[in-house]
Design an enzyme around this catalytic site. Structure first.
Site, PDB file in Angstrom:
ATOM      1  N   GLU A 168       3.695  -0.783  -1.042  1.00 61.65           N
ATOM      2  CA  GLU A 168       2.299  -0.770  -0.574  1.00 61.65           C
ATOM      3  C   GLU A 168       1.694  -2.127  -0.907  1.00 61.65           C
ATOM      4  OE1 GLU A 168      -0.173   2.651  -1.522  1.00 61.65           O
ATOM      5  OE2 GLU A 168       1.587   3.962  -1.523  1.00 61.65           O
ATOM      6  N   GLU A 197       3.333   6.317  -7.216  1.00 64.12           N
ATOM      7  CA  GLU A 197       2.223   6.009  -8.132  1.00 64.12           C
ATOM      8  C   GLU A 197       2.129   7.046  -9.252  1.00 64.12           C
ATOM      9  OE1 GLU A 197      -1.434   4.916  -6.083  1.00 64.12           O
ATOM     10  OE2 GLU A 197      -0.471   3.098  -5.321  1.00 64.12           O
TER      11      GLU A 197
HETATM   12  O1  AHR Z   1      -2.774   3.509   0.823  1.00 68.65           O
HETATM   13  C1  AHR Z   1      -3.736   4.345   0.274  1.00 68.65           C
HETATM   14  C2  AHR Z   1      -3.349   4.855  -1.100  1.00 68.65           C
HETATM   15  O2  AHR Z   1      -3.237   3.776  -1.972  1.00 68.65           O
HETATM   16  C3  AHR Z   1      -2.014   5.529  -1.230  1.00 68.65           C
HETATM   17  O3  AHR Z   1      -2.057   6.861  -0.881  1.00 68.65           O
HETATM   18  C4  AHR Z   1      -1.703   5.386  -2.668  1.00 68.65           C
HETATM   19  O4  AHR Z   1      -0.316   5.385  -2.923  1.00 68.65           O
HETATM   20  C5  AHR Z   1      -2.401   4.100  -3.054  1.00 68.65           C
HETATM   21  O5  AHR Z   1      -3.160   4.242  -4.187  1.00 68.65           O
END
Ligand code: AHR
Length: 484
Positions: A293, A174
């Protein structure tokens, strides 16, 4: 009645098992009290990791697990997690929950966990606050053969003579946000610098770049423009898409049910548009998407710890249907996807488990991963559904074949209407009787708790698929059909 055609002559591609991957971050209750109980715990464990979770993960053939973040990676120094003396530090999440990281789980422990589960490891390197050299040293420490480098010797002293198997390395996380708030062109240039050195350290490792936040197409475009002619190694573009919430984890009405599912359904349009950008730059022959994610993100506080564990949230029938819908989208687009990692495994967003002290349970989401596991490594087949245009009254479906069986997975997206379904296989004959597994509860808010761990759990029966059958509203169904 809806008719589902399984169009065997139209094969989509192979479903990489890694699409059924997971994500674990040193955050809230994911590790501490969740996965990790420590070697001296009275809770049954394997090398300090909760045995219940390991056994359940083995049962669903977990292919790959991402670690250590997430945003935790932005300030993580891998040297804190090796050796006997481990420092206690503030970590990325300390301002949110006041908890400190004692580094009880580090590289060796995480690799023990992967070994126990039988999963490959995917490490997310800290591009935000560590140097390329520091990451190269981590790779040297993990990957160099015994009796080669000083790092390999240090690893041996710490208990592992043999190198670790870590085939995937994330080059940042990110970086458009917590990972340094970079512009795509700036990150692209940083990627070129870090990836060049990481490839030089180990040219077998797959390198995965930080991709976009959901529908941020500009990120993908600018990033691709910055690296396309550089010759730098890149195997994956990581895209994150959290579909958020509608209502909250436990309290939602029918409108919110549909809103939640349509937000989850956006996954397909988003991944297609990022894929088209990769195609536009001619990179689709060497780069695939890694959706590392994904999941719902409800307001927290509804899980067993009642808010103590950051981001912990309950998982209902609705989360199970989001899971099924998303995995069907991945199967149907498998030729574009190298990996996907649902966030996160235990006591967190869209989790498969809740665990604390002596209590361990699975969520409805776990059951969906179990019901879909036969798709892993299968050859995805195109499907077509009649009368499926109205989203609120539609069925989500995917099909794949492997070892003489066809697996068909379905989710009834309606909160109100049972659906009559008939299957027609085109090009291959299926035996009339199939194994059917159904995940259903008449209450769409139903969920599992430590006190009632089996409120939502599937049942299995034999189904005659030569005749129409009913999928109840809100149900997830998998069919294992023997080919004639
Ligand atoms: O999953 C929680 C958070 O969400 C992670 O640390 C981040 O990569 C995303 O914003």
């Amino acid at each position: 009645m809806k008719k589902i055609y399984i169009v065997y002559p139209k094969s989509i591609g192979t479903i990489a098992p890694e699409i059924y991957g997971h994500f674990t971050e040193q955050l809230g209750g994911v590790f501490y009290d969740g996965l990790w109980v420590g070697n001296n715990s009275e809770v049954e464990n394997i090398n300090g990791f909760r045995k219940f979770v390991i056994d359940k993960l083995k049962a669903i053939n977990v292919p790959v697990i991402r670690w250590p973040g997430g945003c935790f990676a932005e300030t993580y120094d891998w040297r804190d997690g090796i050796g006997k003396e481990r420092p206690v530090r503030r970590n990325w999440w300390t301002p949110n929950d006041g908890r400190y990281e004692n580094n009880a789980v580090g590289t060796h422990e995480f690799m023990d966990f992967c070994e126990a589960v039988g999963a490959k490891a995917y490490f997310a390197a800290n591009l935000t606050s560590s140097t390329p050299l520091h990451i190269c040293h981590w790779m040297d420490y993990c990957l160099s053969n015994e009796n080669t480098t000083s790092m390999a010797a240090e690893r041996k002293i710490n208990g592992s003579a043999d190198p670790f198997n870590i085939p995937y390395w994330g080059v940042g996380n990110e970086n458009w946000g917590g990972g340094g708030n970079m512009s795509p062109a700036h990150y692209g240039n940083e990627y070129r610098r870090y990836a060049t050195l990481m490839e030089n350290t180990d040219n077998t490792a797959a390198l995965i770049a930080c991709g976009p936040n959901g529908s941020d197409y500009k990120w993908s475009e600018e990033f691709c423009r910055t690296i396309v002619n550089s010759g730098v190694k890149i195997n994956g573009l990581a895209m994150h898409y959290y579909c958020g919430s509608a209502g909250d984890a436990l309290n939602f009405n029918k409108d919110e049910w549909y809103r939640m599912l349509s937000q989850a359904n956006k996954m397909e349009e988003i991944l297609l548009r990022h894929w088209h950008i990769l195609q536009g730059f001619g990179m689709d022959n060497r780069v695939k998407l890694a959706i590392d994610e994904w999941g719902c993100w409800h307001p927290e506080g509804s899980g067993p710890s009642k808010g103590y564990n950051l981001f912990e949230q309950q998982s209902t029938v609705r989360d199970a249907v989001v899971t099924a819908l998303t995995l069907n989208i991945f199967n149907n687009n498998c030729e574009k996807i190298m990996m996907a990692n649902v966030a996160q495994l235990v006591n967190n967003l869209h989790c498969l488990f809740f665990a604390s002290g002596g209590d361990s349970i699975v969520t409805p989401t776990y059951h969906v991963f179990d019901m879909f596991k036969d798709h892993q490594g299968g050859s995805a087949i195109q499907t077509a559904v009649t009368g499926n245009d109205e989203f609120n009254c539609s069925v989500s479906v995917s099909a794949s074949r492997k070892n003489g069986y066809t697996t068909v997975t379905l989710a009834n997206l309606s909160a109100e209407t049972d659906m009559e379904i008939s299957l027609e296989s085109v090009g291959v004959n299926l035996q009339n009787t199939a194994d059917m597994t159904v995940l259903y509860n008449e209450d769409m808010h139903a969920h599992n708790t430590f006190e009632h761990p089996d409120t939502v759990k599937p049942f299995t029966c034999a189904a005659d698929i030569s005749k129409p059958f009913i999928i109840p509203k809100t149900a997830v169904v998998s069919l294992k059909c023997k080919e004639c």
